[in-house]
Motif scaffolding. Structure first.
Motif, PDB file in Angstrom:
ATOM      1  N   GLY A  78       6.723   7.719  -6.615  1.00 56.89           N
ATOM      2  CA  GLY A  78       5.495   8.347  -7.070  1.00 56.89           C
ATOM      3  C   GLY A  78       4.687   7.419  -7.945  1.00 56.89           C
ATOM      4  N   THR A  81       2.771   4.932  -5.590  1.00 61.11           N
ATOM      5  CA  THR A  81       1.794   5.736  -4.865  1.00 61.11           C
ATOM      6  C   THR A  81       0.661   6.173  -5.791  1.00 61.11           C
ATOM      7  OG1 THR A  81       3.511   6.564  -3.360  1.00 61.11           O
ATOM      8  CG2 THR A  81       1.473   7.837  -3.488  1.00 61.11           C
ATOM      9  N   GLU A 110       3.843   9.690  -1.106  1.00 63.81           N
ATOM     10  CA  GLU A 110       5.191   9.602  -1.670  1.00 63.81           C
ATOM     11  C   GLU A 110       6.132  10.343  -0.723  1.00 63.81           C
ATOM     12  OE1 GLU A 110       8.639  11.160  -3.519  1.00 63.81           O
ATOM     13  OE2 GLU A 110       6.866  12.418  -3.177  1.00 63.81           O
TER      14      GLU A 110
END
Length: 244
Positions: A78, A81, A110
């Motif tokens: 995450g 991303t 993600e």
């Protein structure tokens, strides 16, 4: 068949390659055709966060050109991303790469987000007898808005008990160079997170980001707590494929 390009962040590539491999196994199990461009390197986040914006832009430019196919891009992070989504627009505004930047951002997901929002996974033939707690990594939660998706995936695993810890949304204290520049604060934040997880009686702390897991596991090991951090791709693979 859904075509997927892998984006493997530096931490996964260098320290946790099994997480990347488990992500591939799950994506293929769910019917995706997976592609990997071996020329890919970093997204540029470490340089950008350290203030080296010109160097970060050069790395980011390569990132855009490495992902030039019209396929989904899936990453087990995450943090990376979120960085691409939140920083690339400003970096490439009014530039020759602006169009490619917009396209890449539109394709990038993600891992858990891709499973829940694109593949629309509603059930998994998976089982694992374990009590777990979930850590909301900052990039996933605050930049990508990922919160319920990973928990929904965990709820699909038979025998798995998810117990929420009080400090689920609190930063673990890693933050890349933050952990180096502000070590006492970073360690204190890891202590808060680890002790909160310990209170749940969980065996595993699960998250979307191996950088958080690495940081917390170091503190856990030093304190000899009966806890293990695990990336959600590794846990799902363990549950799906009956890994020991």
């Amino acid at each position: 068949m859904i075509q997927v390009q892998l984006f493997i962040p530096c931490f996964v590539d260098q320290l946790y390659p099994e997480t990347g491999m488990n992500m591939v196994r799950i994506l293929e199990h769910l019917g995706c055709v997976v592609h990997y461009n071996a020329r890919q390197t970093c997204c540029g986040q470490p340089a950008y966060n350290a203030g080296y914006t010109d160097e970060a832009k050069n790395v980011a430019r390569k990132f855009l050109h490495d992902f030039d196919q019209d396929f989904y891009i899936v990453a087990p992070s995450g943090s990376c991303t979120g960085y691409v989504r939140s920083s690339f627009d400003e970096m490439f505004a009014d530039s020759a790469e602006q169009k490619q930047c917009k396209k890449v951002k539109g394709y990038l997901y993600e891992f858990t987000e891709f499973l829940t929002d694109v593949l629309k996974v509603e059930s998994l033939d998976a089982a694992l007898a374990a009590r777990v707690t979930y850590h909301d990594a900052c990039g996933a939660l605050r930049e990508c808005g990922i919160k319920e998706g990973p928990r929904r995936l965990l709820s699909m695993v038979r025998g798995l008990e998810l117990v929420e810890m009080q400090e689920a949304q609190t930063c673990c204290g890693f933050g890349g160079t933050f952990a180096v520049k502000f070590e006492p604060i970073s360690v204190g934040m890891a202590q808060t997170k680890a002790e909160s997880a310990l209170e749940t009686g969980a065996r595993y702390i699960v998250s979307t980001d191996v950088s958080c897991m690495m940081h917390l596991q170091a503190y856990i090991d030093k304190q000899q707590y009966p806890l293990q951090t695990i990336h959600i791709a590794d846990l799902l693979a363990k549950a799906l494929f009956a890994q020991a």
